[in-house]
Write a protein that holds these residues in place. Structure first.
Motif, PDB file in Angstrom:
ATOM      1  N   GLU A 197       0.906  -1.334  -0.096  1.00  0.00           N
ATOM      2  CA  GLU A 197      -0.184  -0.136   0.488  1.00  0.00           C
ATOM      3  C   GLU A 197       0.914   1.064   0.400  1.00  0.00           C
ATOM      4  O   GLU A 197       0.848   2.429  -0.828  1.00  0.00           O
ATOM      5  CB  GLU A 197      -0.733   0.106   0.651  1.00  0.00           C
ATOM      6  CG  GLU A 197      -2.032  -0.789   1.123  1.00  0.00           C
ATOM      7  CD  GLU A 197      -2.575  -0.884  -0.314  1.00  0.00           C
ATOM      8  OE1 GLU A 197      -3.237   0.129  -0.509  1.00  0.00           O
ATOM      9  OE2 GLU A 197      -3.636  -2.029  -0.378  1.00  0.00           O
ATOM     10  N   ALA A 198       1.846   1.257   0.381  1.00  0.00           N
ATOM     11  CA  ALA A 198       2.729   2.206   0.716  1.00  0.00           C
ATOM     12  C   ALA A 198       3.460   2.587  -0.602  1.00  0.00           C
ATOM     13  O   ALA A 198       3.699   3.429  -0.640  1.00  0.00           O
ATOM     14  CB  ALA A 198       3.154   2.022   1.975  1.00  0.00           C
ATOM     15  N   ALA A 199       3.677   1.462  -0.753  1.00  0.00           N
ATOM     16  CA  ALA A 199       4.682   2.036  -2.775  1.00  0.00           C
ATOM     17  C   ALA A 199       3.837   2.407  -3.913  1.00  0.00           C
ATOM     18  O   ALA A 199       3.926   2.707  -3.726  1.00  0.00           O
ATOM     19  CB  ALA A 199       4.982   0.530  -3.170  1.00  0.00           C
ATOM     20  N   LYS A 200       2.465   1.929  -3.515  1.00  0.00           N
ATOM     21  CA  LYS A 200       1.445   2.962  -4.258  1.00  0.00           C
ATOM     22  C   LYS A 200       1.346   3.979  -3.969  1.00  0.00           C
ATOM     23  O   LYS A 200       1.392   4.485  -5.169  1.00  0.00           O
ATOM     24  CB  LYS A 200      -0.175   1.613  -4.177  1.00  0.00           C
ATOM     25  CG  LYS A 200       0.234  -0.131  -4.806  1.00  0.00           C
ATOM     26  CD  LYS A 200      -1.527   0.207  -5.119  1.00  0.00           C
ATOM     27  CE  LYS A 200      -2.244  -0.127  -3.533  1.00  0.00           C
ATOM     28  NZ  LYS A 200      -3.922  -1.110  -3.913  1.00  0.00           N
ATOM     29  N   GLN A 201       0.797   4.336  -2.646  1.00  0.00           N
ATOM     30  CA  GLN A 201       0.679   5.925  -2.702  1.00  0.00           C
ATOM     31  C   GLN A 201       2.151   6.657  -3.351  1.00  0.00           C
ATOM     32  O   GLN A 201       2.212   8.403  -2.577  1.00  0.00           O
ATOM     33  CB  GLN A 201       0.691   5.788  -0.702  1.00  0.00           C
ATOM     34  CG  GLN A 201       0.764   7.425  -0.131  1.00  0.00           C
ATOM     35  CD  GLN A 201      -0.464   7.504  -0.835  1.00  0.00           C
ATOM     36  OE1 GLN A 201      -2.375   7.027  -1.034  1.00  0.00           O
ATOM     37  NE2 GLN A 201      -1.190   9.107  -1.312  1.00  0.00           N
ATOM     38  N   ALA A 202       3.275   6.076  -2.668  1.00  0.00           N
ATOM     39  CA  ALA A 202       4.305   6.701  -3.326  1.00  0.00           C
ATOM     40  C   ALA A 202       4.585   6.658  -4.520  1.00  0.00           C
ATOM     41  O   ALA A 202       6.032   6.905  -5.014  1.00  0.00           O
ATOM     42  CB  ALA A 202       5.799   5.982  -2.523  1.00  0.00           C
ATOM     43  N   ARG A 203       3.881   5.806  -5.450  1.00  0.00           N
ATOM     44  CA  ARG A 203       3.676   5.789  -6.501  1.00  0.00           C
ATOM     45  C   ARG A 203       4.953   4.450  -7.298  1.00  0.00           C
ATOM     46  O   ARG A 203       5.994   5.701  -8.398  1.00  0.00           O
ATOM     47  CB  ARG A 203       3.981   7.026  -7.238  1.00  0.00           C
ATOM     48  CG  ARG A 203       2.948   8.111  -6.833  1.00  0.00           C
ATOM     49  CD  ARG A 203       1.462   7.968  -7.574  1.00  0.00           C
ATOM     50  NE  ARG A 203       0.197   8.802  -7.929  1.00  0.00           N
ATOM     51  CZ  ARG A 203      -0.477   8.776  -6.467  1.00  0.00           C
ATOM     52  NH1 ARG A 203      -0.429   8.247  -5.722  1.00  0.00           N
ATOM     53  NH2 ARG A 203      -1.391   9.772  -6.503  1.00  0.00           N
ATOM     54  N   ARG A 204       5.697   3.878  -6.516  1.00  0.00           N
ATOM     55  CA  ARG A 204       6.829   3.668  -6.612  1.00  0.00           C
ATOM     56  C   ARG A 204       6.485   2.394  -7.752  1.00  0.00           C
ATOM     57  O   ARG A 204       5.666   1.822  -7.625  1.00  0.00           O
ATOM     58  CB  ARG A 204       7.007   2.650  -5.554  1.00  0.00           C
ATOM     59  CG  ARG A 204       8.501   3.722  -4.898  1.00  0.00           C
ATOM     60  CD  ARG A 204       8.953   3.337  -3.212  1.00  0.00           C
ATOM     61  NE  ARG A 204       9.754   2.540  -3.753  1.00  0.00           N
ATOM     62  CZ  ARG A 204      11.018   1.316  -3.203  1.00  0.00           C
ATOM     63  NH1 ARG A 204      10.602   1.725  -2.361  1.00  0.00           N
ATOM     64  NH2 ARG A 204      11.382   0.979  -3.856  1.00  0.00           N
ATOM     65  N   ALA A 205       7.171   1.591  -8.682  1.00  0.00           N
ATOM     66  CA  ALA A 205       7.544   1.212  -9.813  1.00  0.00           C
ATOM     67  C   ALA A 205       7.321  -0.693  -8.583  1.00  0.00           C
ATOM     68  O   ALA A 205       7.602  -0.895  -9.439  1.00  0.00           O
ATOM     69  CB  ALA A 205       7.764   1.514 -10.873  1.00  0.00           C
ATOM     70  N   PHE A 206       8.540  -0.354  -8.034  1.00  0.00           N
ATOM     71  CA  PHE A 206       8.961  -1.567  -6.898  1.00  0.00           C
ATOM     72  C   PHE A 206       8.525  -2.016  -5.722  1.00  0.00           C
ATOM     73  O   PHE A 206       8.620  -0.494  -5.091  1.00  0.00           O
ATOM     74  CB  PHE A 206      10.410  -1.436  -6.830  1.00  0.00           C
ATOM     75  CG  PHE A 206      11.299  -1.679  -8.149  1.00  0.00           C
ATOM     76  CD1 PHE A 206      11.731  -3.112  -8.801  1.00  0.00           C
ATOM     77  CD2 PHE A 206      11.721  -0.712  -8.906  1.00  0.00           C
ATOM     78  CE1 PHE A 206      12.298  -3.022 -10.143  1.00  0.00           C
ATOM     79  CE2 PHE A 206      12.185  -0.732 -10.274  1.00  0.00           C
ATOM     80  CZ  PHE A 206      12.235  -1.506 -10.805  1.00  0.00           C
ATOM     81  N   VAL A 207       7.883  -2.768  -5.819  1.00  0.00           N
ATOM     82  CA  VAL A 207       7.603  -3.202  -3.800  1.00  0.00           C
ATOM     83  C   VAL A 207       8.090  -3.657  -3.404  1.00  0.00           C
ATOM     84  O   VAL A 207       9.024  -4.832  -3.402  1.00  0.00           O
ATOM     85  CB  VAL A 207       6.043  -3.822  -3.307  1.00  0.00           C
ATOM     86  CG1 VAL A 207       5.337  -4.050  -2.506  1.00  0.00           C
ATOM     87  CG2 VAL A 207       4.776  -3.037  -5.009  1.00  0.00           C
ATOM     88  N   PRO A 208       8.974  -2.937  -2.341  1.00  0.00           N
ATOM     89  CA  PRO A 208      10.151  -3.964  -1.249  1.00  0.00           C
ATOM     90  C   PRO A 208       9.963  -4.769  -1.051  1.00  0.00           C
ATOM     91  O   PRO A 208       8.441  -5.720  -0.551  1.00  0.00           O
ATOM     92  CB  PRO A 208      10.221  -2.379   0.188  1.00  0.00           C
ATOM     93  CG  PRO A 208       9.524  -1.717  -0.837  1.00  0.00           C
ATOM     94  CD  PRO A 208       8.285  -2.274  -1.564  1.00  0.00           C
TER      95      PRO A 208
END
Length: 246
Positions: A138-149
């Motif tokens: 969810e945090a990756a989507k919010q941050a517009r990251r292409a990579f999910v940790p």
């Protein structure tokens, strides 16, 4: 302009002009919660660098269809950052995972440190790990990251020492360290491993285990940060000196 971002595992197989469906939890969130409508543009990511910009062509009650406008496979960013996070208690665990994801951590390792209050017992480990992973997504989507940790299985001190030994830059945060984090040389490639201790601090035995593999402690500054925020401060201080933040 930054676009609303949703996870879609099939991004790698898309081509410009394709029609794609977003359904399941992601589709429901887009239509019901975000109220996405026909004509809007979204970003779809697969969590491993695949991205696609799409234009919504139709919406249902819990899904939507869209036309693919662009597709791109982004390379992994370097240096790669792994954060070994001593398990915080309660909601502070969610905060730690959330901010580490936002700041750019590539791997998050839950660490059962000697002085942890929130150690995962066998009966709750699976549920706790699932929660960390969901928070990272969810945090990756919010941050517009292409990579999910990647959030790994819980690690013990022996495993943490192995990670430090393999790192290009091993970083152990400790308030009593003499050297500041700013003195560490940061390579353009390779891996950085940051160890964040629990509220009670890293024990002498743990420090000795890390020192045995060449990882000496460093300090962030004059203030003593909580375990849930020390990692993000350290990663920010390190990445600010790399091409990832240039």
């Amino acid at each position: 302009m930054s676009l609303p971002t949703f996870l879609h595992p099939g991004v790698a197989g898309l081509a410009v002009g394709d029609e794609v469906t977003l359904d399941g939890d992601e589709g429901r969130h887009a239509v019901v919660v975000r109220r996405v409508r026909e004509g809007e543009r979204l970003q779809l990511v697969d969590g491993t660098g695949g991205t696609a910009e799409v234009a919504v062509t139709a919406t249902g009650k819990k899904d939507l269809t869209a036309r693919v406008e662009t597709v791109e496979q982004l390379p992994a960013e370097e240096p790669r950052v792994t954060v070994v996070q001593a398990i915080p208690k309660g909601e502070r665990a969610d905060l730690a995972v959330e901010v580490l994801t936002e700041v750019g951590a590539d791997v998050i390792v839950p660490w059962a440190a000697e002085r942890c209050v929130g150690v995962w017992r066998p009966e709750r480990a699976e549920r706790s790990l699932a929660r960390w992973r969901a928070t990272a997504r969810e945090a990756a989507k919010q941050a517009r990251r292409a990579f999910v940790p990647e959030v790994t299985e819980q690690a013990d001190t022996t495993r943490v020492a192995e990670l430090l030994e393999q790192a290009s830059v091993p970083v152990v945060l400790h308030e009593a360290a003499s050297g500041p984090i700013g003195n560490l040389p940061i390579p353009g490639r390779g891996s950085i491993v940051v160890v964040v201790g629990p509220e009670g601090g890293i024990s002498e035995a743990e420090l000795a285990a890390f020192a045995a593999v060449g990882a000496e402690p460093v300090r962030l500054g004059s203030s003593v940060l909580r375990t849930s925020t020390a990692g993000v401060a350290a990663v920010a201080a390190l990445l600010a000196r790399t091409r990832r933040w240039s």
